[in-house]
Design a protein around this motif. Structure first.
Motif, short mmCIF file in Angstrom:
data_model
loop_
_atom_site.label_atom_id
_atom_site.label_comp_id
_atom_site.label_asym_id
_atom_site.label_seq_id
_atom_site.Cartn_x
_atom_site.Cartn_y
_atom_site.Cartn_z
N HIS A 145 5.77 31.33 -4.68
CA HIS A 145 5.29 30.63 -3.63
C HIS A 145 5.12 31.48 -2.65
O HIS A 145 5.51 32.70 -2.47
N SER A 146 4.32 30.82 -1.60
CA SER A 146 3.62 31.69 -0.42
C SER A 146 3.29 30.37 0.58
O SER A 146 2.33 29.77 0.28
N GLU A 148 2.99 27.19 1.86
CA GLU A 148 3.01 25.69 1.48
C GLU A 148 2.60 25.60 0.02
O GLU A 148 2.70 24.78 -0.85
N LYS A 149 2.01 26.85 -0.64
CA LYS A 149 1.62 27.00 -1.99
C LYS A 149 2.54 27.31 -3.01
O LYS A 149 3.47 28.18 -2.72
N ASP A 150 2.55 26.66 -4.02
CA ASP A 150 3.34 27.07 -5.29
C ASP A 150 2.58 27.63 -6.40
O ASP A 150 1.29 27.01 -6.61
N TYR A 151 2.99 28.91 -6.97
CA TYR A 151 2.12 29.33 -8.08
C TYR A 151 2.59 29.31 -9.29
O TYR A 151 3.72 29.12 -9.44
N THR A 219 7.21 29.19 -12.42
CA THR A 219 7.09 28.74 -11.45
C THR A 219 8.00 28.91 -10.32
O THR A 219 9.20 29.49 -10.42
N SER A 220 7.86 28.45 -9.05
CA SER A 220 9.32 28.53 -8.23
C SER A 220 10.37 27.45 -8.26
O SER A 220 10.02 26.30 -9.12
N PHE A 223 9.83 24.12 -6.55
CA PHE A 223 8.72 23.08 -7.06
C PHE A 223 9.20 22.49 -8.47
O PHE A 223 9.17 21.10 -8.45
#
Length: 417
Positions: A145-146, A148-151, A219-220, A223
């Motif tokens: 994540h970075s 507000e984004k989750d990857y 993913t995180s 999330f």
């Protein structure tokens, strides 16, 4: 008279017979047993090689130790037992993980996969960085994540299904999970799902196992917990031990702490089903080749039978030397056993030599050697225990198979004289 019988049997084994056919048949018998033994040693070593190869492939994705709930799918992250495990002096890093089925739309069609949320220290608990694959022309790095984004970081097979590991171009996909305890509303299906947007990290991982490469996405943790409606819950605690720690002893201590509420498993136990299947295949191959050893031992019966006929005139001489009928029968019985033993020794030596030659030089290739496989040549691993099992098996089968026929024929010979 045991030494006498053994001495005469050895003389018969190596001496020249009146009929050359007997020498030839004896040599064929030894070669037959030796070839069957060689096949057993090589086959067992190849299975060991594949097991060792598979175990090395799993270690990059699987943690050294994994703690999971003994009942149910999830447990509280702040459970007192898990806190004790995290504080164990031999634990270097412990990562909270949660995984379950999720769905993503690919060209309008639903694709179900395994979504695994992991903590920020995931790279410390596993060797995931060693199996990260970066697509040519795509710039990215493993991240969860970075802001507000989750990857999302998919397996290479799943990335291929999605079309690219750079799947945030032009539109990041949304991941869907059915809401807990709620039926699908036909009129408004979207209301029955939790969903969230995953951006591409620009990389994927490659374990060389379909179970992971084609079905998993990382993913995180936050999330995944939010998507699964499992805030504050985890499905596993993945542990990396400090350097110098013994996995078996630490596992034993953690199992004592976990009691009957949690299960602690090492890497081999995490892949128990895979290794169980491989062991079954190995056992089937062992039994099949043991039957071939039994067939090869029939040549020994023929060789000893002809020797008995050839040495009819020697029986009287042996009796004058003080040999009893039992001693004479024992001579021919030992003759058959010496042939089986000699074949077993030669077979083990040749088999082990071929395995080491394959291990270092890779004579036998997999496929065309064009690099489409994980390894270019068949992997082999010689285990001393397997070699001993093969040697004992061949000796036992050889000894037992010649016992009744040789005793029967030798008794007929002594009774006729």
């Amino acid at each position: 008279m045991g030494k006498f019988s053994s001495f005469v049997a050895r003389r018969y084994l190596f001496s020249k017979k009146r009929h050359n056919a007997i020498n030839i048949i004896s040599i064929i018998s030894v070669i037959g047993v030796a070839l069957a033994t060689t096949a057993l040693v090589c086959t067992m070593s190849v299975f060991n090689g594949f097991q060792d190869l598979v175990s090395t492939l799993f270690t990059a994705f699987d943690p050294q130790l994994e703690v999971t709930p003994a009942s149910g799918k999830f447990a509280k992250s702040n459970d007192p037992i898990l806190e004790q495990i995290r504080k164990h002096p031999q634990v270097a890093s412990a990562t909270d993980c949660i995984e379950d089925n999720a769905m993503i739309l690919v060209k309008g069609h639903p694709l179900v996969f395994q979504l695994k949320g992991v903590g920020d220290n995931y790279t410390e608990s596993t060797d995931i960085s060693d199996i990260i694959y970066v697509q040519e022309g795509v710039h990215g790095q493993f991240k969860l994540h970075s802001g507000e984004k989750d990857y999302g970081t998919p397996g290479i097979g799943l990335a291929s299904t999605l079309g690219s590991i750079n799947f945030d171009n032009p539109q990041p996909p949304e991941v869907y999970v059915p809401k807990k305890g709620k039926r699908i509303d036909i009129a408004n299906p979207i209301s029955s799902f939790n969903y969230g947007t995953l951006y591409a990290s620009g990389v994927c991982f490659q374990v060389h196992q379909r179970k992971y490469d084609e079905n998993y996405m990382l993913t995180s943790l936050k999330f995944a917990q939010r998507l699964f409606d499992q805030n504050g819950m985890i499905s596993s605690l993945e542990i990396c031990l400090k350097d110098g720690s013994t996995t078996s002893s630490v596992k034993k201590e953690l199992r004592r702490l976990a009691g009957d509420r949690f299960v602690v498993r090492d890497r081999m136990e995490q892949q128990e089903d895979t290794f169980r299947i491989m062991n079954i295949e190995k056992m089937v191959a062992y039994l099949f080749l043991t039957f071939i050893v039994l067939v090869a031992c029939f040549n020994i019966i023929g060789s000893v039978s002809m020797l008995i006929i050839d040495k009819r005139e020697d029986v009287g001489t042996l009796r004058h030397l003080g040999a009893t009928d039992r001693d004479i029968s024992r001579v021919f019985l030992l003759e058959g056993r010496f042939i089986a033993l000699l074949g077993a020794v030669i077979g083990v030596i040749v088999g082990v030599s071929l395995c080491y030659a394959q291990e270092y030089f890779g004579f036998i290739k997999i496929g065309n050697g064009d690099g489409n496989f994980i390894v270019e040549a068949y992997p082999v691993s010689v285990h001393l225990l397997d070699v001993l099992i093969v040697f004992i098996t061949v000796c036992v089968v050889g000894f037992v198979s010649v016992w009744y026929p040789v005793r029967f024929l030798s008794k007929r010979l002594t009774s006729e004289d």
